[in-house]
Motif scaffolding. Sequence first.
Motif, PDB file in Angstrom:
ATOM      1  N   GLY A 113     -10.645 -79.038 -27.929  1.00 18.28           N
ATOM      2  CA  GLY A 113     -11.138 -77.723 -27.515  1.00 18.28           C
ATOM      3  C   GLY A 113     -10.805 -77.387 -26.083  1.00 18.28           C
ATOM      4  N   ALA A 114     -11.758 -76.774 -25.382  1.00 11.98           N
ATOM      5  CA  ALA A 114     -11.512 -76.320 -24.016  1.00 11.98           C
ATOM      6  C   ALA A 114     -11.334 -77.504 -23.061  1.00 11.98           C
ATOM      7  CB  ALA A 114     -12.647 -75.423 -23.549  1.00 11.98           C
ATOM      8  N   GLU A 115     -11.968 -78.628 -23.379  1.00 15.70           N
ATOM      9  CA  GLU A 115     -11.837 -79.804 -22.520  1.00 15.70           C
ATOM     10  C   GLU A 115     -10.453 -80.431 -22.630  1.00 15.70           C
ATOM     11  OE1 GLU A 115     -15.724 -80.231 -23.720  1.00 15.70           O
ATOM     12  OE2 GLU A 115     -15.310 -78.738 -22.182  1.00 15.70           O
ATOM     13  N   GLY A 116      -9.844 -80.252 -23.771  1.00 13.16           N
ATOM     14  CA  GLY A 116      -8.539 -80.847 -23.999  1.00 13.16           C
ATOM     15  C   GLY A 116      -8.644 -82.318 -24.358  1.00 13.16           C
TER      16      GLY A 116
ATOM     17  N   PRO B  45      11.765 -76.703 -25.147  1.00  8.03           N
ATOM     18  CA  PRO B  45      10.428 -76.545 -24.568  1.00  8.03           C
ATOM     19  C   PRO B  45       9.401 -77.421 -25.284  1.00  8.03           C
ATOM     20  CG  PRO B  45      11.473 -74.423 -24.800  1.00  8.03           C
ATOM     21  CD  PRO B  45      12.382 -75.423 -25.484  1.00  8.03           C
ATOM     22  N   GLY B  46       9.574 -77.588 -26.584  1.00 11.64           N
ATOM     23  CA  GLY B  46       8.671 -78.468 -27.328  1.00 11.64           C
ATOM     24  C   GLY B  46       8.791 -79.901 -26.861  1.00 11.64           C
ATOM     25  N   VAL B  47      10.029 -80.379 -26.743  1.00 12.57           N
ATOM     26  CA  VAL B  47      10.248 -81.751 -26.271  1.00 12.57           C
ATOM     27  C   VAL B  47       9.683 -81.906 -24.852  1.00 12.57           C
ATOM     28  CG1 VAL B  47      11.974 -83.501 -25.725  1.00 12.57           C
ATOM     29  CG2 VAL B  47      12.287 -82.027 -27.722  1.00 12.57           C
ATOM     30  N   ALA B  48       9.911 -80.876 -24.009  1.00 12.05           N
ATOM     31  CA  ALA B  48       9.390 -80.932 -22.641  1.00 12.05           C
ATOM     32  C   ALA B  48       7.868 -81.012 -22.655  1.00 12.05           C
ATOM     33  CB  ALA B  48       9.858 -79.708 -21.843  1.00 12.05           C
ATOM     34  N   GLY B  49       7.247 -80.274 -23.567  1.00  8.81           N
ATOM     35  CA  GLY B  49       5.786 -80.329 -23.702  1.00  8.81           C
ATOM     36  C   GLY B  49       5.327 -81.716 -24.109  1.00  8.81           C
ATOM     37  N   GLY B  50       6.060 -82.289 -25.036  1.00 11.11           N
ATOM     38  CA  GLY B  50       5.720 -83.633 -25.486  1.00 11.11           C
ATOM     39  C   GLY B  50       5.815 -84.634 -24.344  1.00 11.11           C
ATOM     40  N   PHE B  51       6.879 -84.510 -23.573  1.00  8.99           N
ATOM     41  CA  PHE B  51       7.060 -85.380 -22.411  1.00  8.99           C
ATOM     42  C   PHE B  51       5.931 -85.182 -21.410  1.00  8.99           C
ATOM     43  CE2 PHE B  51       8.408 -85.629 -18.010  1.00  8.99           C
ATOM     44  CZ  PHE B  51       8.789 -86.959 -17.919  1.00  8.99           C
ATOM     45  N   PHE B  52       5.601 -83.916 -21.196  1.00  4.35           N
ATOM     46  CA  PHE B  52       4.556 -83.542 -20.234  1.00  4.35           C
ATOM     47  C   PHE B  52       3.228 -84.225 -20.585  1.00  4.35           C
ATOM     48  CE2 PHE B  52       1.599 -80.250 -18.449  1.00  4.35           C
ATOM     49  CZ  PHE B  52       2.011 -80.338 -17.135  1.00  4.35           C
ATOM     50  N   ALA B  53       2.927 -84.235 -21.893  1.00  2.00           N
ATOM     51  CA  ALA B  53       1.674 -84.847 -22.341  1.00  2.00           C
ATOM     52  C   ALA B  53       1.675 -86.347 -22.069  1.00  2.00           C
ATOM     53  CB  ALA B  53       1.466 -84.570 -23.821  1.00  2.00           C
ATOM     54  N   ALA B  54       2.825 -86.984 -22.300  1.00  6.07           N
ATOM     55  CA  ALA B  54       2.899 -88.426 -22.081  1.00  6.07           C
ATOM     56  C   ALA B  54       2.968 -88.759 -20.591  1.00  6.07           C
ATOM     57  CB  ALA B  54       4.115 -89.004 -22.800  1.00  6.07           C
ATOM     58  N   TYR B  55       3.346 -87.774 -19.804  1.00  2.33           N
ATOM     59  CA  TYR B  55       3.458 -87.984 -18.356  1.00  2.33           C
ATOM     60  C   TYR B  55       2.111 -87.777 -17.679  1.00  2.33           C
ATOM     61  CZ  TYR B  55       4.600 -86.723 -13.521  1.00  2.33           C
ATOM     62  OH  TYR B  55       4.623 -86.630 -12.168  1.00  2.33           O
ATOM     63  N   LEU B  56       1.521 -86.604 -17.861  1.00  2.64           N
ATOM     64  CA  LEU B  56       0.228 -86.334 -17.237  1.00  2.64           C
ATOM     65  C   LEU B  56      -0.917 -87.009 -17.975  1.00  2.64           C
ATOM     66  CD1 LEU B  56       0.218 -82.636 -16.036  1.00  2.64           C
ATOM     67  CD2 LEU B  56       0.673 -84.728 -14.751  1.00  2.64           C
ATOM     68  N   ARG B  57      -0.660 -87.367 -19.232  1.00  2.91           N
ATOM     69  CA  ARG B  57      -1.650 -88.025 -20.081  1.00  2.91           C
ATOM     70  C   ARG B  57      -2.830 -87.124 -20.414  1.00  2.91           C
ATOM     71  NH1 ARG B  57      -3.275 -93.730 -18.509  1.00  2.91           N
ATOM     72  NH2 ARG B  57      -3.651 -93.734 -20.724  1.00  2.91           N
ATOM     73  N   VAL B  58      -2.635 -85.842 -20.240  1.00  2.25           N
ATOM     74  CA  VAL B  58      -3.673 -84.907 -20.686  1.00  2.25           C
ATOM     75  C   VAL B  58      -3.017 -83.792 -21.501  1.00  2.25           C
ATOM     76  CG1 VAL B  58      -5.238 -85.280 -18.746  1.00  2.25           C
ATOM     77  CG2 VAL B  58      -3.510 -83.484 -18.617  1.00  2.25           C
ATOM     78  N   ALA B  59      -3.784 -83.207 -22.388  1.00  5.08           N
ATOM     79  CA  ALA B  59      -3.377 -81.998 -23.099  1.00  5.08           C
ATOM     80  C   ALA B  59      -4.504 -81.010 -22.911  1.00  5.08           C
ATOM     81  CB  ALA B  59      -3.164 -82.283 -24.583  1.00  5.08           C
ATOM     82  N   SER B  60      -4.168 -79.870 -22.326  1.00  3.83           N
ATOM     83  CA  SER B  60      -5.235 -78.906 -22.065  1.00  3.83           C
ATOM     84  C   SER B  60      -4.749 -77.510 -22.414  1.00  3.83           C
ATOM     85  CB  SER B  60      -5.654 -78.996 -20.596  1.00  3.83           C
ATOM     86  OG  SER B  60      -5.530 -77.757 -19.953  1.00  3.83           O
TER      87      SER B  60
END
Lengths: 313, 244
Positions: free
Chosen positions: A133-136, A217-232
């Motif tokens: 949800g909003a917390e991610g 952009p999808g792959v970049a998003g996937g990378f971003f999630a594994a990099y920052l370790r958050v999804a929000s």
Amino acid sequence: MTRASLLFGGLLVLAVIPLFVQDSYTRHLFILAFIYAVIASNWDLSLGYAGLFNFGHLVFFATGVYTVAIAAKTLGISPWLAIPMSGVTAAIAGLIVSAPVARLKGIYVVLVTFAFGQLVLQLILSQSHLTGGAEGMVRIPYLQIGDYKFISDFKLGYYYVALGLLIVSTLYLLWVTNSTFGKSLLAVRDNEDYARARGIWITRQRVLVLTLSAIFPGVAGGFFAAYLRVASPEVLSFGTLSLALSMVLIGGAGTIIGPIIAAFLLIFATEAMAGIRGMEDARFLIVAIGMILVLRFAPGGLAQLVRAPRKKP
Amino acid sequence: MAGNILEVRNLTKSFGGLKAVNDLTFDVKEGELLGIAGPNGSGKSTLFNVMTKIPFGPTGGEVVFGNQRIDRMPPHRIAALGLARTFQKDAEFPDLSARETVALAAVYGRKLSRAGAMAATEEQLHAVQFDPARADMPTTELSVFDRKQLMIASALVMQPRVLMLDEPASGLTRPEITALDALLCKIAASGVTIMLIEHVLSLLLSVAQRLIVLNQGSLLAEGDPQTVIKNPAVVEAYLGGRAA
Ligand SMILES: Nc1ncnc2c1ncn2[C@@H]1O[C@H](COP(=O)(O)OP(=O)(O)OP(=O)(O)O)[C@@H](O)[C@H]1O
Ligand SMILES: [Mg+2]
């Protein structure tokens, strides 16, 4: 020729930068710039080349973020597998948004794609058992090979993965835009009737371009999630959208390279401004003003200023 | 004479109350060069538009091409089937060169591979005598005559069965019209059926084997060009149209 040498020169510089830039904060900025460059340059494919104003472009990025978040954290799939998967899920998102958009024109494309973005945002917020949800979601599995964590050595591993992603994405975009398909996008953008009269099925080209502009952009998003370790859900915020859009427009729509360069300029400029007291909130306003100035005085973007006329008479 | 390649049956296009094409019925014979005349606003371009569905289809009637009805097909299929048109107002792809424009038509309109399209493009540009030195310039920098040649080349490279030309001579000088006349004869001799809308009567009468004349969307006269053009109703329509 000059474009290719610019590209390879830039590449070489980026490849050796970690030798000189050792602090993880600056490297973080480069990684962000690589990611935004992927988002903006792929947006340029639909916006600049096909003339389709897809206001839902960040949905592709968000799809990637949540694909890795759910696949890697909830389902326990290796992020190395989940990241390429996010290219596939984003392409599916592209296919989905293209269904209503392919037959629409102008402002209706903007309205429908914007609504699509809002819909996906609501979906993320409401399905909190899946998305947080909003917390991610936090503590998404990070990248590592054996015992080597990519976050170590001041993010060295992440830096090169992100750079590699940008390189592959850029080669892909240059390949697409130089292909006959790429030429057909320009033809459809500039004269639909003439394009139809030469056998081009416009609906099909639009479905294709929205799908093709979603993958990286999808792959970049996937990378971003594994990099920052958050999804929000923040990834679908208006701030992210407007920053990416200003990269496309300031860099020069329809040039691919322009938005990439603008991504670097804007990431470093906004970060520099963030360091100045009182500028934290004003910086996005400044970016907006910059965008208006560029559109006013160089409607083709910065790339237009440095680019020689396309072909010799 | 060979059979009909196109049959237009009760074709109608209404814009609100205006019937730009009004219950039009005629045939196009395989291999002929059919001239289409009529005063301004008589529906000539609209006829091409509804036949090719670009940008809109008819509000009534049928078009039979070969042995299939095409009036319900999408425009790109009609084009790929072999009905290739040009536009009255110069059409171009400003970011493409002449070469790229023709190659695009070869790939999408004729389903050639990229390599095949390149070869077909060179051949076609040569066939319409397009100046090779200008083939890589942006089309926006071409002369009026270059653009006309290019629009014809991009149509012909699809190897259409019917070439539909909407006022190809407009804006051309006398010598250019003479060159166009020769080009049209050459295309016709290659076996392509041609429908030619033309205001330049000297050109129309020089190349057309048969002529139809439209007035207010309806068929006014049809037949041998020299006879049709002297038909009192045709003379009246032209003079009336000019006086209005
Ligand atoms: N899209 C449109 N919407 C409304 N009316 C239209 C449209 N297109 C054409 N018309 C009208 O239909 C009629 C026929 O127009 P058309 O362009 O077919 O004539 P034309 O014979 O090609 O004329 P010209 O010799 O000037 O090219 C005109 O009265 C025109 O105003
Ligand atoms: Mg006309």
